[in-house]
Design an enzyme around this catalytic site. Sequence first.
Site, PDB file in Angstrom:
ATOM      1  N   ASP A  15      50.570   9.691  24.302  1.00  0.00           N
ATOM      2  CA  ASP A  15      51.667   9.130  25.105  1.00  0.00           C
ATOM      3  C   ASP A  15      51.062   8.400  26.293  1.00  0.00           C
ATOM      4  OD1 ASP A  15      54.942  10.217  25.360  1.00  0.00           O
ATOM      5  OD2 ASP A  15      54.079   8.877  26.866  1.00  0.00           O
ATOM      6  N   ARG A  20      53.729  13.396  31.207  1.00  0.00           N
ATOM      7  CA  ARG A  20      54.289  14.027  30.000  1.00  0.00           C
ATOM      8  C   ARG A  20      53.204  14.761  29.224  1.00  0.00           C
ATOM      9  NH1 ARG A  20      58.962  11.934  25.990  1.00  0.00           N
ATOM     10  NH2 ARG A  20      59.663  14.045  25.632  1.00  0.00           N
ATOM     11  N   THR A  66      63.967   3.754  21.906  1.00  0.00           N
ATOM     12  CA  THR A  66      64.658   2.515  21.519  1.00  0.00           C
ATOM     13  C   THR A  66      65.995   2.496  22.267  1.00  0.00           C
ATOM     14  OG1 THR A  66      65.306   3.707  19.498  1.00  0.00           O
ATOM     15  CG2 THR A  66      63.612   2.036  19.269  1.00  0.00           C
ATOM     16  N   THR A 107      64.877   5.348  16.263  1.00  0.00           N
ATOM     17  CA  THR A 107      66.122   4.837  15.688  1.00  0.00           C
ATOM     18  C   THR A 107      66.191   3.321  15.900  1.00  0.00           C
ATOM     19  OG1 THR A 107      67.132   6.915  16.306  1.00  0.00           O
ATOM     20  CG2 THR A 107      68.626   5.125  15.706  1.00  0.00           C
ATOM     21  N   CYS A 252      71.239   8.797  21.971  1.00  0.00           N
ATOM     22  CA  CYS A 252      71.475   8.604  20.535  1.00  0.00           C
ATOM     23  C   CYS A 252      72.885   8.107  20.262  1.00  0.00           C
ATOM     24  CB  CYS A 252      71.218   9.903  19.786  1.00  0.00           C
ATOM     25  SG  CYS A 252      69.476  10.326  19.699  1.00  0.00           S
ATOM     26  N   ARG A 323      69.516  11.532  30.467  1.00  0.00           N
ATOM     27  CA  ARG A 323      69.651  10.109  30.142  1.00  0.00           C
ATOM     28  C   ARG A 323      71.102   9.772  29.788  1.00  0.00           C
ATOM     29  NH1 ARG A 323      64.874   9.284  25.869  1.00  0.00           N
ATOM     30  NH2 ARG A 323      65.269  11.493  25.538  1.00  0.00           N
TER      31      ARG A 323
HETATM   32  N1  LIG Z   1      64.859  13.262  21.042  1.00  0.00           N
HETATM   33  C1  LIG Z   1      65.798  13.334  20.125  1.00  0.00           C
HETATM   34  O1  LIG Z   1      66.542  14.275  20.078  1.00  0.00           O
HETATM   35  C2  LIG Z   1      66.004  12.236  19.103  1.00  0.00           C
HETATM   36  C3  LIG Z   1      66.863  12.469  18.015  1.00  0.00           C
HETATM   37  C4  LIG Z   1      67.061  11.481  17.088  1.00  0.00           C
HETATM   38  C5  LIG Z   1      66.424  10.256  17.261  1.00  0.00           C
HETATM   39  N2  LIG Z   1      65.603  10.043  18.327  1.00  0.00           N
HETATM   40  C6  LIG Z   1      64.960   8.751  18.469  1.00  0.00           C
HETATM   41  O2  LIG Z   1      63.563   8.937  18.666  1.00  0.00           O
HETATM   42  C7  LIG Z   1      63.057   7.927  19.547  1.00  0.00           C
HETATM   43  C8  LIG Z   1      62.368   8.580  20.727  1.00  0.00           C
HETATM   44  O3  LIG Z   1      63.296   9.362  21.431  1.00  0.00           O
HETATM   45  P1  LIG Z   1      62.835  10.471  22.469  1.00  0.00           P
HETATM   46  O4  LIG Z   1      64.050  11.154  22.919  1.00  0.00           O
HETATM   47  O5  LIG Z   1      61.752  11.301  21.889  1.00  0.00           O
HETATM   48  O6  LIG Z   1      62.248   9.531  23.610  1.00  0.00           O
HETATM   49  P2  LIG Z   1      61.373   9.931  24.869  1.00  0.00           P
HETATM   50  O7  LIG Z   1      61.581   8.851  25.876  1.00  0.00           O
HETATM   51  O8  LIG Z   1      61.605  11.337  25.264  1.00  0.00           O
HETATM   52  O9  LIG Z   1      59.873   9.855  24.342  1.00  0.00           O
HETATM   53  C9  LIG Z   1      59.266   8.697  23.979  1.00  0.00           C
HETATM   54  C10 LIG Z   1      57.875   8.679  24.568  1.00  0.00           C
HETATM   55  O10 LIG Z   1      57.216   7.496  24.123  1.00  0.00           O
HETATM   56  C11 LIG Z   1      56.285   7.128  25.123  1.00  0.00           C
HETATM   57  N3  LIG Z   1      55.862   5.764  24.901  1.00  0.00           N
HETATM   58  C12 LIG Z   1      56.552   4.623  25.114  1.00  0.00           C
HETATM   59  N4  LIG Z   1      55.834   3.548  24.724  1.00  0.00           N
HETATM   60  C13 LIG Z   1      54.660   4.021  24.256  1.00  0.00           C
HETATM   61  C14 LIG Z   1      53.508   3.412  23.706  1.00  0.00           C
HETATM   62  N5  LIG Z   1      53.416   2.092  23.555  1.00  0.00           N
HETATM   63  N6  LIG Z   1      52.477   4.215  23.361  1.00  0.00           N
HETATM   64  C15 LIG Z   1      52.552   5.548  23.512  1.00  0.00           C
HETATM   65  N7  LIG Z   1      53.621   6.179  24.006  1.00  0.00           N
HETATM   66  C16 LIG Z   1      54.666   5.428  24.381  1.00  0.00           C
HETATM   67  C17 LIG Z   1      57.038   7.353  26.417  1.00  0.00           C
HETATM   68  O11 LIG Z   1      56.153   7.482  27.508  1.00  0.00           O
HETATM   69  C18 LIG Z   1      57.825   8.625  26.104  1.00  0.00           C
HETATM   70  O12 LIG Z   1      57.163   9.774  26.590  1.00  0.00           O
HETATM   71  C19 LIG Z   1      64.254   7.067  19.942  1.00  0.00           C
HETATM   72  O13 LIG Z   1      64.334   5.981  19.069  1.00  0.00           O
HETATM   73  C20 LIG Z   1      65.423   8.002  19.720  1.00  0.00           C
HETATM   74  O14 LIG Z   1      66.614   7.309  19.481  1.00  0.00           O
HETATM   75  C21 LIG Z   1      65.370  11.022  19.244  1.00  0.00           C
END
Ligand SMILES: NC(=O)c1ccc[n+]([C@@H]2O[C@H](COP(=O)([O-])OP(=O)(O)OC[C@H]3O[C@@H](n4cnc5c(N)ncnc54)[C@H](O)[C@@H]3O)[C@@H](O)[C@H]2O)c1
Length: 416
Positions: A15, A20, A66, A107, A252, A323
């Site tokens: 990350d 984090r 996303t 997503t 989401c 968020r």
């Molecule tokens: N968390 C959930 O419950 C959940 C459920 C379904 C779908 N999703 C999908 O999963 C995706 C991520 O969601 P999340 O909640 O885990 O997000 P999040 O923001 O908690 O985590 C994403 C991480 O990616 C890191 N990041 C961003 N750009 C980067 C890069 N170029 N290289 C390395 N790290 C990078 C950020 O620093 C962040 O810590 C989204 O598309 C979301 O819609 C999440």
Amino acid sequence: MISGKKINRRIIGYDLDKIRIEELKNGIDRNSDSEINNFQNIESLEFTDKIDRLKNIDVFIVTVPTPINKKKEPDLSFIIEASRTIGNLINRDNSTNDNQIIIYESTVYPGVTEDICVPLIKKFSKKIFNSDNYQNSFYCGYSPERINPGDTENTIEKIKKVTSGSNKKVAYWIDSFYASFIKAGTYKSKSIKVAEAAKIIENTQRDINIALVNELAILFKKLNLDTNDILETAATKWNFHKYKPGLVGGHCIGVDPYYLTFKAKEIGFQTDLITSGRKINDRMYKYLLEQILLQARKRKIIQQKEKVLILGISYKENCSDIRNSQILLLAEKMIKQNMDVTLVDPIVNSQKVFEKIKIKSYRSIPEEMKFTLIILALNHKEFNFLSNQKIKKISYPETIIFDLTYKLIGDNIFYL
Ligand SMILES: NC(=O)c1ccc[n+]([C@@H]2O[C@H](COP(=O)([O-])OP(=O)(O)OC[C@H]3O[C@@H](n4cnc5c(N)ncnc54)[C@H](O)[C@@H]3O)[C@@H](O)[C@H]2O)c1
């Protein structure tokens, strides 16, 4: 690897966010998505923010955010950046291994993986996409994340994993890969675009169902009818789907439908139902404020400055994620209206709340305080102790109570 040989897994959680990574190393998951203590015993798992640790990687799993931008359109900047990074990492001149597989889990609307991400990886890696002879090539897949934040019952290994791949062999490999650790099993989707679309409609369907009950709640209030009673009554029919009115936030359900409406617009199709559902759900916190003010005006004693208590400020119960929390939007609006707002949430990070809306939040109800307006917004399990009696102790006789959790019962208690 693609030949199906057994693999020794070395897992790196990478990350960009140093803080984090430190949290993860210390067993903290800020999204409350995982039983992270389980991770600490896995020897082959490393958390890092150092890109040079990403050498000789065979499989990349991309889970970057996303979100949507101010215009409520997809913000693909993170997924684009991640694809560029991977392209550089697997560049044919730098990389010693070959035939890497890149699996996207973020997503997205149908087409993002193959039409936006793959061309970037091709450009930066100088490799062939999906070559039949498995030389100088890379492959990709899409397997949506379906975790339900705050849900300790349906944890990741208990949720069936949808998989897909850029060709038959890769789709099979990706499916077996996930099947090796997802106890609920996998579903191999017919194509990457089908898997992308399936994920989006799971959340869009939920958004529309909630929008419907929200609209019904507004209508029934005008008709002086109790929405909850009506829903209970209707639910006695076997095929009635029971949803409750509420505030939709998070990253989401309140975001994903915009990905679909954006794609629809791009091809000249106007979505009516999905767009209306979003409009209804996006303004529910404003409707809630209108209802609160309506009740406040009916009071015999007019308050010069309302003392408001909001219990639960994340976007969802039992989840620490703030968020797109509509409760925080409500708090901001109340402050603008000169109300004195006290925020209480035992599980959110107070510092993050302060950074976001510049209001101090507490982990428990400050002692000796009484409020003229109380909003029980979330049913966090830490709030199980709250009852009519407890709320009474922090209320004045004319205090207005709004219960978005349908837990409290009484004459001066209002619901959405
Ligand atoms: N968390 C959930 O419950 C959940 C459920 C379904 C779908 N999703 C999908 O999963 C995706 C991520 O969601 P999340 O909640 O885990 O997000 P999040 O923001 O908690 O985590 C994403 C991480 O990616 C890191 N990041 C961003 N750009 C980067 C890069 N170029 N290289 C390395 N790290 C990078 C950020 O620093 C962040 O810590 C989204 O598309 C979301 O819609 C999440």
